[in-house]
Design an enzyme around this catalytic site. Sequence first.
Site, mmCIF file in Angstrom:
data_model
loop_
_atom_site.group_PDB
_atom_site.id
_atom_site.type_symbol
_atom_site.label_atom_id
_atom_site.label_comp_id
_atom_site.label_asym_id
_atom_site.label_seq_id
_atom_site.Cartn_x
_atom_site.Cartn_y
_atom_site.Cartn_z
ATOM 1 N N PHE A 29 123.479 123.040 109.694
ATOM 2 C CA PHE A 29 122.565 122.278 109.330
ATOM 3 C C PHE A 29 122.685 121.465 108.278
ATOM 4 C CE2 PHE A 29 120.204 124.132 113.158
ATOM 5 C CZ PHE A 29 120.019 123.125 114.012
ATOM 6 N N TYR A 64 123.977 135.058 112.327
ATOM 7 C CA TYR A 64 123.877 133.763 113.427
ATOM 8 C C TYR A 64 122.916 132.764 112.575
ATOM 9 C CZ TYR A 64 120.935 131.143 116.541
ATOM 10 O OH TYR A 64 120.466 130.058 117.493
ATOM 11 N N GLY A 82 124.634 131.180 109.273
ATOM 12 C CA GLY A 82 125.506 130.270 109.829
ATOM 13 C C GLY A 82 124.922 128.972 110.386
ATOM 14 N N CYS A 83 123.982 129.030 111.124
ATOM 15 C CA CYS A 83 123.221 127.948 111.602
ATOM 16 C C CYS A 83 122.464 126.911 110.302
ATOM 17 C CB CYS A 83 122.030 128.130 112.489
ATOM 18 S SG CYS A 83 122.521 128.713 114.148
ATOM 19 N N ALA A 84 121.926 127.816 109.407
ATOM 20 C CA ALA A 84 121.497 127.126 108.334
ATOM 21 C C ALA A 84 122.633 126.336 107.388
ATOM 22 C CB ALA A 84 120.803 128.033 107.142
#
Length: 427
Positions: A395, A387, A390-392
């Site tokens: 962004f 998670y 994937g967020c990094a």
Amino acid sequence: MASMTVAQMVELFVKPDAPIHVTAFDGSSFGDPDAPVTISVNNARAVYHMVNAPGELGLARAYLQGDIDSPQLVPGNPYRLFGDLVAVKPYLRMPNPAQLAHALASVASHGIRRPAAPDIEGPGRLRRLTEGLLPHSKAGDAATVSYHYDQSNDFYALFLGPSMTYTCAVFDSPDTSLEAAQKAKLDLILDKLALRPGERLLDIGCGWGSMEIEAARRGIRVLGVTLSEEQVEWAQRWIRDEGLEDLAEVRLMDYRDVPEGDFDAICSIGMMEHVGHKHYPSYFKEIYDKLKPGAKLLNHQITRCNSHQGKKAGEFIDRYIFPDGELSSPAEIEMVIQDTGFEVVNQENLRQHYALTLHRWNENLAAHWDEAVRLVGEPKARLWGLYMAGCAYNFEMNHIQIHQFLAVKPEDNGTDVYPLRPWWPRH
């Protein structure tokens, strides 16, 4: 009709010259062995997961249970793999109906199965509705917040570090330490709110209490509310340990049930993702009514990049991370803030800072991997690594952003109550 190997099934969806190598439990392989990324399909359950839930949900189920893996994956920090897999995207293709039917028949020839989802998977939207958990109702919010945050506090501490701050930090440079960057974020918010000692702050969705500690150290009287019992326990102990009980308080409470009013400022840091787009007007009205005239609001939340993107999260995020989570564009959010009656003074995009924050969290998780697995089990440890990485990536690619909105509640004679130029120092 001959049964297909896993490699032959992969070739239906991926062109042969794709920069990926797939090895499978049935002895078959696909692609160049020297390709930059290798995916191992370890058992038949991985195939059944993909048949039953094609796309991100099936892939997540297989990865979390160890049914698919890659030697390029670093436990706790699979970030590198996202870039490698994006390079494969131009090589994807859709098989024709006859090819797809052949593949499904090959799978069915070994038996029709529906493997159980990982134990850590939450219920889908329909099941939550049948259980009476209406999205963004008080009961629904309590259940979804508890699902995400009532994990082991010790597990969160492994990657969040001593600040226990689960929101975007503010970096002076990429070399700034996580602790310094989190301190800078709290200072930035408090400086924007410009509270004096003795004035009152309400922190909606206070987490583990880092804002309460920092505000109280400035002499501000601060009340934090959260729906997570684990967070309340941690925050109350932290406040006692710091000797700040006369200034700081944290309650297990829905923000809508806070009986006090006339606050000098309200902050909401990383909580709006749980509110729901349709509930923005009532949310900001609740905040507006709890503020004195001339008081300030600092709203800090993840946003979409534009208003054309969908509001709801995908199946993976909805089942495993933020049930009922929704995101909107900064323009849509600012419009609701203004329509509520606030004057928006400042808007700031911290997208790059959140990517840096997530990288630090992933690095911490990887460094404490064995302890993380001991505390929550390997599937959940894998989940958080996946998670956050994937967020990094998202962004960095500007697929999502994060904004701070600073607004003022007008007085009867207007809002001529703040300096002509920004009054907060650069952090």
